[in-house]
Write a protein that holds these residues in place. Structure first.
Motif, PDB file in Angstrom:
ATOM      1  N   TRP A 283       0.835  -1.207   0.000  1.00  0.00           N
ATOM      2  CA  TRP A 283       0.000   0.000   0.000  1.00  0.00           C
ATOM      3  C   TRP A 283       0.869   1.256   0.000  1.00  0.00           C
ATOM      4  CZ3 TRP A 283      -0.944   4.308   3.007  1.00  0.00           C
ATOM      5  CH2 TRP A 283      -2.151   4.986   2.789  1.00  0.00           C
ATOM      6  N   TYR A 284       1.832   1.287   0.906  1.00  0.00           N
ATOM      7  CA  TYR A 284       2.713   2.460   0.965  1.00  0.00           C
ATOM      8  C   TYR A 284       3.465   2.648  -0.347  1.00  0.00           C
ATOM      9  CZ  TYR A 284       1.981   3.219   5.962  1.00  0.00           C
ATOM     10  OH  TYR A 284       1.431   3.510   7.174  1.00  0.00           O
ATOM     11  N   THR A 285       3.945   1.558  -0.941  1.00  0.00           N
ATOM     12  CA  THR A 285       4.697   1.661  -2.199  1.00  0.00           C
ATOM     13  C   THR A 285       3.813   2.221  -3.303  1.00  0.00           C
ATOM     14  OG1 THR A 285       6.069  -0.220  -1.565  1.00  0.00           O
ATOM     15  CG2 THR A 285       6.014   0.360  -3.901  1.00  0.00           C
ATOM     16  N   GLY A 286       2.577   1.669  -3.408  1.00  0.00           N
ATOM     17  CA  GLY A 286       1.665   2.141  -4.447  1.00  0.00           C
ATOM     18  C   GLY A 286       1.300   3.591  -4.265  1.00  0.00           C
ATOM     19  N   VAL A 287       1.031   4.015  -3.013  1.00  0.00           N
ATOM     20  CA  VAL A 287       0.654   5.409  -2.753  1.00  0.00           C
ATOM     21  C   VAL A 287       1.808   6.352  -3.063  1.00  0.00           C
ATOM     22  CG1 VAL A 287       0.040   7.037  -0.930  1.00  0.00           C
ATOM     23  CG2 VAL A 287      -1.150   4.846  -1.097  1.00  0.00           C
ATOM     24  N   LEU A 288       3.021   5.971  -2.648  1.00  0.00           N
ATOM     25  CA  LEU A 288       4.187   6.837  -2.895  1.00  0.00           C
ATOM     26  C   LEU A 288       4.501   6.939  -4.380  1.00  0.00           C
ATOM     27  CD1 LEU A 288       6.504   5.771   0.071  1.00  0.00           C
ATOM     28  CD2 LEU A 288       5.217   7.896  -0.177  1.00  0.00           C
ATOM     29  N   LEU A 289       4.460   5.800  -5.093  1.00  0.00           N
ATOM     30  CA  LEU A 289       4.720   5.838  -6.532  1.00  0.00           C
ATOM     31  C   LEU A 289       3.644   6.643  -7.255  1.00  0.00           C
ATOM     32  CD1 LEU A 289       5.908   2.194  -7.285  1.00  0.00           C
ATOM     33  CD2 LEU A 289       7.276   4.295  -7.384  1.00  0.00           C
ATOM     34  N   GLY A 290       2.373   6.392  -6.859  1.00  0.00           N
ATOM     35  CA  GLY A 290       1.292   7.148  -7.490  1.00  0.00           C
ATOM     36  C   GLY A 290       1.432   8.629  -7.230  1.00  0.00           C
ATOM     37  N   GLY A 291       1.782   8.992  -5.990  1.00  0.00           N
ATOM     38  CA  GLY A 291       1.977  10.408  -5.680  1.00  0.00           C
ATOM     39  C   GLY A 291       3.118  11.002  -6.476  1.00  0.00           C
ATOM     40  N   ALA A 292       4.221  10.225  -6.602  1.00  0.00           N
ATOM     41  CA  ALA A 292       5.369  10.728  -7.370  1.00  0.00           C
ATOM     42  C   ALA A 292       5.002  10.937  -8.836  1.00  0.00           C
ATOM     43  CB  ALA A 292       6.528   9.743  -7.249  1.00  0.00           C
ATOM     44  N   VAL A 293       4.269   9.979  -9.412  1.00  0.00           N
ATOM     45  CA  VAL A 293       3.856  10.116 -10.817  1.00  0.00           C
ATOM     46  C   VAL A 293       2.926  11.308 -10.983  1.00  0.00           C
ATOM     47  CG1 VAL A 293       2.542   9.006 -12.670  1.00  0.00           C
ATOM     48  CG2 VAL A 293       4.185   7.691 -11.342  1.00  0.00           C
ATOM     49  N   LEU A 294       2.018  11.522 -10.019  1.00  0.00           N
ATOM     50  CA  LEU A 294       1.098  12.650 -10.101  1.00  0.00           C
ATOM     51  C   LEU A 294       1.864  13.974 -10.073  1.00  0.00           C
ATOM     52  CD1 LEU A 294      -1.897  13.407 -10.236  1.00  0.00           C
ATOM     53  CD2 LEU A 294      -1.941  13.452  -7.744  1.00  0.00           C
ATOM     54  N   VAL A 295       2.881  14.047  -9.204  1.00  0.00           N
ATOM     55  CA  VAL A 295       3.705  15.269  -9.147  1.00  0.00           C
ATOM     56  C   VAL A 295       4.426  15.483 -10.477  1.00  0.00           C
ATOM     57  CG1 VAL A 295       5.719  16.316  -8.054  1.00  0.00           C
ATOM     58  CG2 VAL A 295       3.969  15.210  -6.650  1.00  0.00           C
ATOM     59  N   TYR A 296       4.931  14.371 -11.026  1.00  0.00           N
ATOM     60  CA  TYR A 296       5.623  14.472 -12.325  1.00  0.00           C
ATOM     61  C   TYR A 296       4.662  14.968 -13.406  1.00  0.00           C
ATOM     62  CZ  TYR A 296       7.438  12.995 -16.838  1.00  0.00           C
ATOM     63  OH  TYR A 296       7.821  12.970 -18.161  1.00  0.00           O
ATOM     64  N   CYS A 297       3.433  14.447 -13.389  1.00  0.00           N
ATOM     65  CA  CYS A 297       2.466  14.870 -14.403  1.00  0.00           C
ATOM     66  C   CYS A 297       2.139  16.350 -14.271  1.00  0.00           C
ATOM     67  CB  CYS A 297       1.193  14.043 -14.278  1.00  0.00           C
ATOM     68  SG  CYS A 297       1.410  12.297 -14.703  1.00  0.00           S
ATOM     69  N   LEU A 298       1.953  16.816 -13.047  1.00  0.00           N
ATOM     70  CA  LEU A 298       1.663  18.235 -12.836  1.00  0.00           C
ATOM     71  C   LEU A 298       2.839  19.100 -13.301  1.00  0.00           C
ATOM     72  CD1 LEU A 298      -0.061  18.064  -9.331  1.00  0.00           C
ATOM     73  CD2 LEU A 298      -1.156  18.705 -11.488  1.00  0.00           C
ATOM     74  N   HIS A 299       4.027  18.631 -12.980  1.00  0.00           N
ATOM     75  CA  HIS A 299       5.220  19.388 -13.397  1.00  0.00           C
ATOM     76  C   HIS A 299       5.328  19.428 -14.913  1.00  0.00           C
ATOM     77  CE1 HIS A 299       9.260  21.015 -13.263  1.00  0.00           C
ATOM     78  NE2 HIS A 299       9.650  20.035 -14.101  1.00  0.00           N
ATOM     79  N   SER A 300       5.021  18.308 -15.558  1.00  0.00           N
ATOM     80  CA  SER A 300       5.124  18.253 -17.013  1.00  0.00           C
ATOM     81  C   SER A 300       4.077  19.138 -17.663  1.00  0.00           C
ATOM     82  CB  SER A 300       4.955  16.809 -17.489  1.00  0.00           C
ATOM     83  OG  SER A 300       4.951  16.737 -18.893  1.00  0.00           O
TER      84      SER A 300
ATOM     85  N   ALA B 292       2.727  21.751 -16.380  1.00  0.00           N
ATOM     86  CA  ALA B 292       2.965  23.166 -16.071  1.00  0.00           C
ATOM     87  C   ALA B 292       3.793  23.850 -17.152  1.00  0.00           C
ATOM     88  CB  ALA B 292       3.659  23.284 -14.719  1.00  0.00           C
ATOM     89  N   ALA B 293       4.598  23.092 -17.874  1.00  0.00           N
ATOM     90  CA  ALA B 293       5.467  23.682 -18.912  1.00  0.00           C
ATOM     91  C   ALA B 293       4.749  23.840 -20.245  1.00  0.00           C
ATOM     92  CB  ALA B 293       6.707  22.801 -19.101  1.00  0.00           C
ATOM     93  N   ARG B 294       3.506  23.411 -20.335  1.00  0.00           N
ATOM     94  CA  ARG B 294       2.784  23.464 -21.607  1.00  0.00           C
ATOM     95  C   ARG B 294       2.016  24.783 -21.732  1.00  0.00           C
ATOM     96  NH1 ARG B 294       0.546  17.286 -22.515  1.00  0.00           N
ATOM     97  NH2 ARG B 294       2.492  16.225 -21.910  1.00  0.00           N
ATOM     98  N   PRO B 295       1.559  25.062 -22.966  1.00  0.00           N
ATOM     99  CA  PRO B 295       0.865  26.344 -23.211  1.00  0.00           C
ATOM    100  C   PRO B 295      -0.422  26.443 -22.378  1.00  0.00           C
ATOM    101  CG  PRO B 295       1.491  25.294 -25.274  1.00  0.00           C
ATOM    102  CD  PRO B 295       1.776  24.305 -24.201  1.00  0.00           C
ATOM    103  N   GLU B 296      -0.901  27.686 -22.260  1.00  0.00           N
ATOM    104  CA  GLU B 296      -2.086  27.948 -21.446  1.00  0.00           C
ATOM    105  C   GLU B 296      -3.311  27.256 -22.019  1.00  0.00           C
ATOM    106  OE1 GLU B 296      -4.738  31.756 -19.891  1.00  0.00           O
ATOM    107  OE2 GLU B 296      -2.847  32.082 -20.939  1.00  0.00           O
TER     108      GLU B 296
END
Length: 735
Positions: free
Chosen positions: A35-52, A54-58
């Motif tokens: 559970w902890y592994t899945g939540v941490l990986l999912g959270g990390a991927v979600l942060v990566y997606c938001l970061h990615s 954020a660099a795109r056009p409005e």
């Protein structure tokens, strides 16, 4: 390490443990780690997606935000699929559309939003609310990345056909479904320490797989339309999809309503059928069981007995026995404690009998205080006798009825299947006959049926018929035994005794025909006959000479007479017809009869006493009357049983009993009559004790009316000549 640092570390550990226990109270170590592994990986991927993103056009952000909002809005209004735990939501269409338009990052973000709302809607556990979005992000990002790579490969090969895109998107949807399902299912399997199984995937594929592939196909079509016509086409399709979902929702709800109606009707029919079954079972139970004790009744007992007879005929080794139980003093319980106490006793008796038989034995209440037992598969017939002895010992232990200890006995009749019965009535009849034999032998015992008892019953039935005719025709005779005042020796009266001379069997002893009269109901007619003849005869004697004007007549009455509602009118009618004064008549009833019917007899006895009729307790000393009852009863005479007088010797136990009865009579102001005086020594001792009255062969034999009439005439003649009183010495000499 300082104390402060250690305390701070303990605080951190305690905080973490409390949070872990709150989130995952039922997770083992492997499941928690997953559970902890899945939540941490999912959270990390979600942060990566938001970061990615954020660099795109409005404009991209606006389209992604709009898609996420639509997907989350659709998640709030799922359409439940009938007869399924699954639901249909339009959100997957826009999630897959975002994947095709803006890549796996946008789709993962939309999946997280939709999964979050879905988890909040269907689960109250924070572990599910956190894990579901994380697992959805991982599954979408992984599957979307595969689809993006596949599209790149197709583009490099210049395979940009719309059909291939639709197929690829549908394959992706299936991959997403499989991935997301496995991620979620693994948590539940790890919690139960079980391996993953194929049914975890196959069991939920059905509707969900179809929904995912269909949603992927629609999303691919929207994507192709978007490429040709722009965002307006997509926005135009949104309300259409919403209308479609509303239509499906209405259609499914209608199906559910129809299904509910059918289910309600089916359940109602099932309930009616169940109620009818229960009703039939209740009726059958009522038909075959006793309502008071819950035991099988006579009808059910006969069925079981018929089956046992059939089995015994097919296999002679299958022995059975029938036991017929009747309680010896049950009527006393009803009369003294009331019928509710009698019912309570029967319930306890049924339980006690059932407790002391084998589990395979059939115990039934045949009626009243009669119970039957069918004992099958007996290795030998002695086992039935052992059972009867065990039951008699158990029954003799006191019952507590209405807070009172009640001790009773039972008479048991036994018959065996080896007699060769063809019908259950035959076996029950013979067991009943054996039971009556046990009662005749003194009660509180058992008797085994034998063929000779049939002859006895036949003889008894014949005597009953002959006795009925004899009473109806007036063929019974009456003899009179004199009673004397032991102090003065004077004649004070007579006791009337019934005699029956059978035309074939000769003189029948009262011990034979009186019980027959009582059991057959003839005793009422016999008592009336005795009263009529004895009172008329006494009145005739009284009128012969003034010195006989105060002679008394004693007449015995039975238990059925005491319980007969018309006893007082019957006696009154006889006195009126014979013109005999009530004070000259004494009715005798035994001590046991009096005590067994004490509750019902008191009003009747009080009315008789009020008329001036004398009441005497016969066979006193052989029963079980208490002083409290004796002092309250409206009786004026105690009659000492002949068994005490017969063995009367100075210093003997019998002498002590007689002396006690005499003193008791004096204390209660009641006359005492000694019966069975057969010699001068007994007479002398009774006089010495203070006994006032007596009768017996030494004083005078029972005589027919003609002989008594002659005796009285000689007494008058002799007394006129010699001027002596009619003492028993003089009377005995005349007799």
């Amino acid at each position: 390490m300082s104390m402060a640092d250690a305390k701070a570390m303990d605080t951190e550990v305690s905080w973490y443990l409390r949070l872990h226990r709150a989130l995952l109270p039922d997770y083992n170590r492997k499941a928690a780690a997953y559970w902890y592994t899945g939540v941490l990986l999912g959270g990390a991927v979600l942060v990566y997606c938001l970061h990615s993103l954020a660099a795109r056009p409005e404009r991209t952000w606006i389209e992604v935000a709009l898609g996420v909002a639509i997907a989350m809005l659709a998640a709030l209004f799922p359409v439940q699929i009938p007869r399924s735990k699954n639901s249909l939501a339009a959100g997957e269409i826009f999630i897959f559309l975002l994947l095709l338009l803006h890549g796996p990052e946008a789709a993962a973000l939309a999946s997280a939003g939709e999964a979050t709302l879905g988890a909040w809607r269907i689960s109250k556990r924070w572990s599910s609310r956190i894990a579901s979005p994380a697992m959805a992000v991982l599954a979408m990002f992984a599957s979307g990345s595969l689809l993006q790579a596949l599209r790149g490969a197709l583009d490099s090969l210049q395979l940009t056909n719309g059909g291939l895109l639709i197929v690829a998107t549908m394959v992706f949807a299936l991959c997403y479904f499989v991935c997301n399902t496995l991620l979620i299912t693994t948590v539940h399997r790890l919690k139960r320490s079980e391996p993953l199984q194929l049914k975890d995937l196959v069991g939920v594929f059905g509707w969900v797989g179809i929904i995912y592939t269909g949603s992927a196909a629609v999303a691919a079509l929207l994507y192709l339309a978007f490429r040709e016509s722009g965002l307006g086409v997509v926005l135009a399709v949104v309300p259409i999809i919403g209308l479609l979902m509303m239509t499906l929702h209405y259609f499914f709800r209608q199906q559910e309503a129809n299904e509910a109606v059918r289910r309600t009707a089916s359940e109602a029919a099932a309930r009616e059928a169940e109620a009818a079954t229960r009703h039939m079972e209740a009726l059958q139970h009522i038909a075959f069981h006793d309502s008071l004790t819950g035991l099988p009744n006579r009808h059910r007992f006969n069925e079981c007995l018929a089956e046992a007879i059939g089995r015994s005929k097919a296999d002679l080794a299958r022995r059975f026995a029938v036991l017929f139980i009747d309680f010896d003093r049950f009527k006393l319980i009803n009369d003294s404690l009331g019928h509710s106490a009698g019912d309570e006793f029967l319930v306890q008796a049924a339980q006690r009998i059932r407790h002391h038989v084998r589990p395979t034995d059939v115990v039934a209440r045949l009626g009243g205080d009669e119970f039957g037992i069918l004992a099958e598969n007996l290795e030998h017939e002695n086992l039935a006798v052992t059972l009867a002895e065990r039951l008699m010992r158990a029954i003799q232990n006191p019952f507590v009825v209405g807070g009172t200890d009640v001790t009773v006995t039972a008479s048991i009749g036994i018959t065996f299947g080896s007699t060769g019965y063809n019908a259950p009535d035959e076996a029950l009849r013979d067991a009943d006959i054996a039971m009556y034999k046990a009662k005749e032998n003194g009660k509180a015992r058992y008797a085994i049926f034998d063929i000779g008892l049939h002859a006895e019953i036949a003889q008894r039935l014949r005597l009953e018929g002959d006795l009925r005719n004899a009473i109806a025709n007036g063929d019974l005779s009456v003899v009179y035994q004199p009673l004397f005042d032991l102090g003065s020796g004077g004649l004070i009266g007579f006791e009337a005794l019934a005699r029956w001379h059978h035309p074939q069997f000769g003189t029948m002893r009262p011990e034979v025909f009186i019980p027959i009269a009582e059991e057959s109901g003839l005793i009422i007619s016999l008592t009336d006959l005795m009263l009529q003849r004895a009172c008329r005869q006494l009145r005739d004697w009284q009128l012969r000479h003034p010195r006989f004007a105060d002679l008394r007549m004693h007449v015995n009455i039975s238990a059925k007479d005491v319980g007969h509602d018309a006893l007082v009118p019957r006696v009154t009618r006889v006195l009126r017809q014979t013109r005999l004064q009530p004070r000259h008549l004494t009715l005798e009833l035994t001590e046991n009869i009096l005590m067994e019917h004490i509750r019902n007899s008191l009003p009747t006895l009080a009315k008789l006493q009020a008329l001036g009729i004398g009441l005497s307790v016969d066979d006193f000393g052989t029963g079980y009357s208490s002083l409290s009852h004796l002092s309250a009863l409206p009786i004026d005479t105690l009659k000492v049983d002949r068994s005490f007088v017969r063995d009367l010797q100075s210093g003997s136990k019998e002498a002590k009993v007689v002396r006690a009865i005499v003193h008791l009579g004096m204390s209660l102001d009641k006359a005492v009559v000694a019966e069975g005086i057969e010699n001068a020594a007994q007479l002398a001792q009774l006089r010495e004790m203070g006994c006032t009255r007596g009768q017996g062969f030494h004083l005078g034999y029972p005589q027919e009316a003609k002989a008594v009439r002659a005796l009285l005439a000689r007494i008058v003649a002799d007394s006129d000549e010699t001027a002596v009183e009619a003492t028993f010495e003089h009377t005995a000499a005349l007799l």
